[in-house]
Design a protein around this motif. Structure first.
Motif, mmCIF file in Angstrom:
data_model
loop_
_atom_site.group_PDB
_atom_site.id
_atom_site.type_symbol
_atom_site.label_atom_id
_atom_site.label_comp_id
_atom_site.label_asym_id
_atom_site.label_seq_id
_atom_site.Cartn_x
_atom_site.Cartn_y
_atom_site.Cartn_z
ATOM 1 N N ILE A 1 -5.434 0.603 -5.806
ATOM 2 C CA ILE A 1 -4.288 -0.215 -5.394
ATOM 3 C C ILE A 1 -4.720 -1.282 -4.402
ATOM 4 C CG2 ILE A 1 -2.090 -0.142 -4.146
ATOM 5 C CD1 ILE A 1 -1.625 2.616 -5.353
ATOM 6 N N GLN A 2 -5.570 -0.909 -3.468
ATOM 7 C CA GLN A 2 -6.067 -1.858 -2.476
ATOM 8 C C GLN A 2 -6.863 -2.977 -3.132
ATOM 9 O OE1 GLN A 2 -8.514 -0.015 0.493
ATOM 10 N NE2 GLN A 2 -8.349 -1.728 1.925
ATOM 11 N N ARG A 3 -7.698 -2.644 -4.094
ATOM 12 C CA ARG A 3 -8.494 -3.664 -4.782
ATOM 13 C C ARG A 3 -7.617 -4.636 -5.566
ATOM 14 N NH1 ARG A 3 -10.156 -4.569 -9.653
ATOM 15 N NH2 ARG A 3 -9.171 -2.664 -10.411
ATOM 16 N N LYS A 4 -6.612 -4.095 -6.261
ATOM 17 C CA LYS A 4 -5.716 -4.958 -7.028
ATOM 18 C C LYS A 4 -4.923 -5.900 -6.122
ATOM 19 C CE LYS A 4 -5.032 -1.956 -11.051
ATOM 20 N NZ LYS A 4 -4.034 -1.196 -11.860
ATOM 21 N N TRP A 5 -4.464 -5.392 -4.970
ATOM 22 C CA TRP A 5 -3.673 -6.232 -4.077
ATOM 23 C C TRP A 5 -4.527 -7.335 -3.447
ATOM 24 C CZ3 TRP A 5 0.821 -7.999 -3.345
ATOM 25 C CH2 TRP A 5 1.190 -8.588 -2.146
ATOM 26 N N GLU A 6 -5.749 -7.005 -3.059
ATOM 27 C CA GLU A 6 -6.636 -8.034 -2.505
ATOM 28 C C GLU A 6 -6.940 -9.106 -3.544
ATOM 29 O OE1 GLU A 6 -10.002 -5.940 -1.092
ATOM 30 O OE2 GLU A 6 -9.016 -5.181 0.723
ATOM 31 N N ALA A 7 -7.159 -8.697 -4.798
ATOM 32 C CA ALA A 7 -7.394 -9.689 -5.856
ATOM 33 C C ALA A 7 -6.161 -10.547 -6.090
ATOM 34 C CB ALA A 7 -7.789 -8.971 -7.151
ATOM 35 N N ARG A 8 -4.987 -9.950 -5.983
ATOM 36 C CA ARG A 8 -3.746 -10.707 -6.172
ATOM 37 C C ARG A 8 -3.529 -11.703 -5.031
ATOM 38 N NH1 ARG A 8 2.225 -8.006 -7.320
ATOM 39 N NH2 ARG A 8 3.404 -9.945 -7.325
ATOM 40 N N MET B 1 5.715 -2.758 -9.514
ATOM 41 C CA MET B 1 6.134 -1.455 -9.008
ATOM 42 C C MET B 1 5.129 -0.982 -7.951
ATOM 43 S SD MET B 1 7.229 0.265 -12.635
ATOM 44 C CE MET B 1 7.584 1.844 -11.887
ATOM 45 N N ILE B 2 5.638 -0.446 -6.857
ATOM 46 C CA ILE B 2 4.796 -0.020 -5.734
ATOM 47 C C ILE B 2 4.768 1.504 -5.689
ATOM 48 C CG2 ILE B 2 4.490 -0.089 -3.239
ATOM 49 C CD1 ILE B 2 5.899 -2.758 -3.217
ATOM 50 N N ARG B 3 3.573 2.062 -5.705
ATOM 51 C CA ARG B 3 3.409 3.515 -5.609
ATOM 52 C C ARG B 3 3.576 3.927 -4.147
ATOM 53 N NH1 ARG B 3 0.320 7.864 -7.811
ATOM 54 N NH2 ARG B 3 0.945 9.662 -6.566
ATOM 55 N N LEU B 4 4.480 4.867 -3.913
ATOM 56 C CA LEU B 4 4.713 5.365 -2.557
ATOM 57 C C LEU B 4 3.664 6.399 -2.192
ATOM 58 C CD1 LEU B 4 8.596 5.799 -2.380
ATOM 59 C CD2 LEU B 4 7.207 4.067 -1.260
ATOM 60 N N ALA B 5 3.065 6.233 -1.019
ATOM 61 C CA ALA B 5 2.079 7.170 -0.472
ATOM 62 C C ALA B 5 1.032 7.543 -1.507
ATOM 63 C CB ALA B 5 2.787 8.428 0.055
ATOM 64 N N PRO B 6 0.249 6.578 -1.989
ATOM 65 C CA PRO B 6 -0.771 6.911 -2.994
ATOM 66 C C PRO B 6 -1.841 7.828 -2.399
ATOM 67 C CG PRO B 6 -1.087 4.685 -2.186
ATOM 68 C CD PRO B 6 0.201 5.166 -1.603
ATOM 69 N N PRO B 7 -2.307 8.814 -3.153
ATOM 70 C CA PRO B 7 -3.315 9.744 -2.618
ATOM 71 C C PRO B 7 -4.684 9.069 -2.514
ATOM 72 C CG PRO B 7 -2.881 10.230 -4.920
ATOM 73 C CD PRO B 7 -1.904 9.170 -4.529
ATOM 74 N N TYR C 1 0.810 -1.215 0.000
ATOM 75 C CA TYR C 1 0.000 0.000 0.000
ATOM 76 C C TYR C 1 0.843 1.266 0.000
ATOM 77 C CZ TYR C 1 -4.124 -2.856 0.974
ATOM 78 O OH TYR C 1 -5.142 -3.769 0.888
ATOM 79 N N GLY C 2 2.166 1.143 -0.125
ATOM 80 C CA GLY C 2 3.034 2.304 -0.231
ATOM 81 C C GLY C 2 3.430 2.929 1.081
ATOM 82 N N LYS C 3 3.218 2.249 2.206
ATOM 83 C CA LYS C 3 3.650 2.766 3.501
ATOM 84 C C LYS C 3 5.058 2.281 3.813
ATOM 85 C CE LYS C 3 -1.016 2.946 5.462
ATOM 86 N NZ LYS C 3 -1.898 2.494 6.572
ATOM 87 N N ALA D 1 -7.466 10.839 -2.535
ATOM 88 C CA ALA D 1 -8.354 11.578 -3.421
ATOM 89 C C ALA D 1 -8.242 11.035 -4.844
ATOM 90 C CB ALA D 1 -8.001 13.069 -3.397
ATOM 91 N N GLY D 2 -9.376 10.874 -5.480
ATOM 92 C CA GLY D 2 -9.382 10.375 -6.847
ATOM 93 C C GLY D 2 -9.463 8.864 -6.967
ATOM 94 N N GLY D 3 -9.474 8.151 -5.850
ATOM 95 C CA GLY D 3 -9.627 6.699 -5.887
ATOM 96 C C GLY D 3 -8.367 5.928 -6.214
ATOM 97 N N ALA D 4 -7.187 6.582 -6.140
ATOM 98 C CA ALA D 4 -5.939 5.873 -6.461
ATOM 99 C C ALA D 4 -5.628 4.810 -5.400
ATOM 100 C CB ALA D 4 -4.785 6.865 -6.577
ATOM 101 N N PHE D 5 -5.795 5.168 -4.129
ATOM 102 C CA PHE D 5 -5.507 4.215 -3.062
ATOM 103 C C PHE D 5 -6.487 3.038 -3.089
ATOM 104 C CE2 PHE D 5 -6.111 2.705 1.305
ATOM 105 C CZ PHE D 5 -4.813 2.344 1.617
#
Length: 345
Positions: A240-247, A225-231, A74-76, A233-237
């Motif tokens: 990423i969360q949905r893709k990781w849970e599916a993976r 590739m991991i996005r650092l500190a995804p925002p 999750y970029g933390k 706002a705009g549904g970016a986080f």
């Protein structure tokens, strides 16, 4: 105040045109700006502090090792020691029946183990910051302040304004025909690539391209590739969360299917081997084998004695006349006795 119809001036809700000016903070046009500022401040905190302990990362080259900072999907960012201790505490709580919910809140339930944490190696640059102290004539001194920057565009990643990614290198499959006498130069180059910076900005990725970054940062895939500190706002986080849970679900199903296939293959192999296995006679014990060989020896001795007797009868005319078949076949007992008496006289 008078002349205002009894309106309370401190209550902006009843004022005519309150909040309609563009320069006011509660104007709708400023909502996006406030959200952007909040995301920027949030990203700056994530990029500079540990998500568990809240301690500020020391990016001094001498103090910061290449393996001290790790990142989750999750970029933390976390300190490796803090993350490892949190995983151990969670494992102990689960073993004790506690469920590990307290530690999961700090570390995150999306982190299953150290395999989901990847090392982060920033490209650090120093910038002089003024501070009162060491005399250089005017009573002001300078101290070096280290910040994380992009090695390609030199953008300040630690500020939180620059979208950046961590490159997770793909694991090379172990080749069976790997030469043991590999040169030390190749080993040195590989070690250098491993310990080099792996955090670059989004702008550098767009300018260089995935293929252009492979020689220096590869091999890697874009999906890793991991996005650092995804925002947020705009549904970016959320994306990423949905893709990781599916993976994670896909990996879990694949692991279960692999176990089932392995078990089914083992059962099929055992069944096939039991059907195709030729029937082999079990070796007899030593006592049984010796007992079985006794009748064979007796039969051979009997045959040998019989052949000796037949030879003696054939050589002796008396015996041949009595037991052989060369004489008269219808001889009576009296004639046999007379013949035997006559020959013995």
């Amino acid at each position: 105040m008078g002349g205002d119809g009894g309106t309370i001036s401190s209550n902006r809700t009843y004022l005519r045109g309150a909040g309609k000016a563009c320069h006011t903070a509660d104007h709708p046009s400023n909502a996006a700006k406030r959200a952007k500022l909040e995301d920027t401040e949030r990203a700056r905190l994530i990029l500079t502090t540990c998500a568990i302990s809240g301690a500020v990362f020391d990016l001094t080259p001498n103090n910061c090792s290449a393996e001290d900072i790790v990142v989750c999907p999750y970029g933390k960012l976390y300190k490796r020691e803090e993350a490892l201790e949190a995983l151990l505490r969670r494992s102990q709580q689960i073993n004790n029946g506690g469920g590990g919910s307290d530690v999961a809140g700090a570390l995150g339930s999306h982190v299953r183990g150290m395999k989901d944490l990847h090392p982060v190696r920033f490209y650090v640059t120093d910038s002089a910051s003024s501070s009162g102290g060491n005399g250089n004539g005017n009573g002001r001194g300078t101290t070096a302040r280290y910040t994380a920057t992009c090695p390609i565009t030199s953008a300040d990643i630690g500020s939180g304004n620059v979208p950046s990614f961590v490159i997770v290198r793909s694991k090379n499959p172990k080749s069976k025909d790997k030469k043991k006498d590999s040169s030390s130069n190749n080993d040195h180059e590989t070690t250098g690539v491993e310990l080099g910076p792996n955090v670059i900005s989004e702008r550098a990725i767009k300018e260089m391209g995935i293929e252009g970054l492979q020689p220096e940062y590869g091999p890697f895939e874009e999906k890793n590739m991991i996005r650092l500190a995804p925002p947020k706002a705009g549904g970016a986080f959320e994306e990423i969360q949905r893709k990781w849970e599916a993976r994670m679900e896909e990996e879990r199903v694949a692991k279960m299917q692999k176990k089932k296939d392995k078990k089914r293959k083992r059962g099929t192999t055992e069944e096939w081997s039991s059907k195709k296995k030729p029937e082999t006679m079990t070796p007899l014990p030593a006592d049984t084998a010796a007992a079985a060989s006794i009748p064979a020896k007796k039969s051979s001795l009997v045959d040998e004695a019989r052949s000796n007797i037949q030879t003696k009868v054939a050589q002796n005319p008396v015996l041949s006349s009595l037991f052989g078949g060369a004489g008269k076949k219808n001889q009576s007992e009296k004639e046999k006795r007379d013949a035997l008496f006559t020959r013995n006289c």
